[in-house]
Write a protein that holds these residues in place. Structure first.
Motif, PDB file in Angstrom:
ATOM      1  N   UNK A   2       0.834  -1.194   0.000  1.00 19.84           N
ATOM      2  CA  UNK A   2       0.000   0.000   0.000  1.00 19.84           C
ATOM      3  C   UNK A   2       0.878   1.258   0.000  1.00 19.84           C
ATOM      4  N   UNK A   3       0.397   2.343  -0.624  1.00 25.99           N
ATOM      5  CA  UNK A   3       1.171   3.585  -0.568  1.00 25.99           C
ATOM      6  C   UNK A   3       0.698   4.482   0.576  1.00 25.99           C
ATOM      7  N   UNK A   4      -0.246   3.987   1.377  1.00 21.57           N
ATOM      8  CA  UNK A   4      -0.668   4.755   2.558  1.00 21.57           C
ATOM      9  C   UNK A   4       0.468   4.726   3.594  1.00 21.57           C
ATOM     10  N   UNK A   5       0.560   5.771   4.415  1.00 22.20           N
ATOM     11  CA  UNK A   5       1.603   5.739   5.450  1.00 22.20           C
ATOM     12  C   UNK A   5       1.369   4.593   6.434  1.00 22.20           C
ATOM     13  N   UNK A  86       9.658  -0.164   8.618  1.00 22.40           N
ATOM     14  CA  UNK A  86       9.483   0.819   9.690  1.00 22.40           C
ATOM     15  C   UNK A  86       8.226   1.662   9.455  1.00 22.40           C
ATOM     16  N   UNK A  87       7.592   2.108  10.549  1.00 24.28           N
ATOM     17  CA  UNK A  87       6.427   2.986  10.378  1.00 24.28           C
ATOM     18  C   UNK A  87       6.848   4.407   9.976  1.00 24.28           C
ATOM     19  N   UNK A  88       5.910   5.125   9.353  1.00 29.46           N
ATOM     20  CA  UNK A  88       6.125   6.542   9.051  1.00 29.46           C
ATOM     21  C   UNK A  88       5.792   7.408  10.269  1.00 29.46           C
ATOM     22  N   UNK A  89       4.877   6.890  11.123  1.00 31.65           N
ATOM     23  CA  UNK A  89       4.452   7.628  12.322  1.00 31.65           C
ATOM     24  C   UNK A  89       4.251   6.648  13.474  1.00 31.65           C
ATOM     25  N   UNK A  90       4.490   7.132  14.691  1.00 34.06           N
ATOM     26  CA  UNK A  90       4.108   6.394  15.895  1.00 34.06           C
ATOM     27  C   UNK A  90       3.080   7.236  16.647  1.00 34.06           C
ATOM     28  N   UNK A  91       1.925   6.622  16.937  1.00 30.84           N
ATOM     29  CA  UNK A  91       0.917   7.261  17.792  1.00 30.84           C
ATOM     30  C   UNK A  91       0.806   6.437  19.061  1.00 30.84           C
ATOM     31  N   UNK A  92       0.785   7.105  20.204  1.00 32.53           N
ATOM     32  CA  UNK A  92       0.687   6.386  21.476  1.00 32.53           C
ATOM     33  C   UNK A  92      -0.542   6.864  22.245  1.00 32.53           C
ATOM     34  N   UNK A  93      -1.335   5.922  22.739  1.00 29.29           N
ATOM     35  CA  UNK A  93      -2.533   6.281  23.513  1.00 29.29           C
ATOM     36  C   UNK A  93      -3.759   5.543  22.999  1.00 29.29           C
ATOM     37  N   UNK A  94      -4.947   6.066  23.124  1.00 29.15           N
ATOM     38  CA  UNK A  94      -5.207   7.282  23.901  1.00 29.15           C
ATOM     39  C   UNK A  94      -5.164   6.897  25.378  1.00 29.15           C
ATOM     40  N   UNK A  95      -4.291   7.565  26.134  1.00 24.44           N
ATOM     41  CA  UNK A  95      -4.143   7.207  27.539  1.00 24.44           C
ATOM     42  C   UNK A  95      -5.405   7.527  28.325  1.00 24.44           C
TER      43      UNK A  95
END
Ligand code: MN
Length: 255
Positions: A2-5, A86-95
């Motif tokens: 896929x070309x999505x991030x 590798x990922x393009x972004x890391x999101x952490x949460x939602x805490x």
């Protein structure tokens, strides 16, 4: 391919946490989602790494793993060993609960984003500033607001060595007033160690209760959240106090 991030999602509340599912749902329109999260509650583990025993990731489906380790372990393993790339972004949460002021020093949520940053990946930590007992229903109303926020954030050119620490007020999505760029406030705990008895009558000490007092300038994170705004605080990886460094000469010469 896929070309999505590629977006890696982790947290510190564990793989079963409602906030993780909310973030996964919110991020799905934005890219190809991978989840790697601790198999149990890891709040307040900060940036700890598991060095003294091996980790056994359990693959739940094609793009989801649970790990018997810390949030930092999860991001490290996902990026180095589990994801195909590798990922393009890391999101952490939602805490579940805010991460404002000094919280960021203890937070596993912020640490997971920090680990993304250490690996050179633009990262965002998200926390819901709500009372855990009645937060879930309110948090569920915020999926679209989180999608909109993240859609905007990932189009930004992230400053070097900077992660974005997001705190979302505990009000229904329709009542969120907007977004404010903020700085960290200061939180003072009182009576955060409670003396108690265990079932056998022996004294124990329990950390984490007590009351909280916030201070800070008008542009502080806690004020934005209290006013009903989403708070976005840029956090820098380099903790060097530059003002002190600038006056180092005078420092050493002063007897
Ligand atoms: Mn947590």
């Amino acid at each position: 391919m896929s070309d999505k991030p590629r977006i890696l999602i982790s947290n510190d509340d564990g793989i079963l946490a409602k906030g993780l599912r909310v973030l996964q749902e919110a991020a799905t329109p934005l890219g190809e989602i991978y989840v790697c999260a601790p198999d149990r509650e890891q709040s307040a583990t900060s940036h700890s790494l598991t060095l003294h025993h091996p980790l056994r990731p359990v693959q739940l489906d094609a793009r989801r793993w649970q790990v018997d380790g810390t949030p930092t372990d999860c991001v490290m393993l996902a990026c180095a060993a589990l994801m195909p790339e590798r990922p393009h972004f890391v999101f952490s949460g939602v805490n579940h609960g805010p991460n404002m002021g000094e919280d960021v020093l203890y937070s596993g949520t912020v640490a997971a984003a920090m680990e993304g940053l250490v690996l050179g990946i633009p990262s965002v930590a998200l926390s819901f500033a709500g009372n855990q007992l009645r937060a879930d229903a309110v948090l569920e109303t915020q999926v679209e607001a989180i999608t909109d926020l993240l859609r905007h954030l990932i189009t930004l050119k992230f400053p070097a060595e900077t992660l974005l620490n997001v705190n979302i007020p505990a009000v229904p999505s329709s009542e969120i007033k907007g977004i404010r760029l903020t700085r960290l406030g200061r939180r003072t705990f009182s009576e955060s160690v409670t003396r108690m008895k265990d079932p056998w009558g022996r004294e124990i000490l329990w950390v984490g209760g007590g009351s909280v007092h916030w201070t800070g300038s008008d542009d502080s994170d806690f004020r934005a959240v209290a006013d009903g705004y989403i708070s976005v605080t840029p956090l820098h990886l380099d903790l060097t106090h530059r003002d002190v460094l600038a006056s180092a000469e005078a420092w050493w010469r002063t007897p």
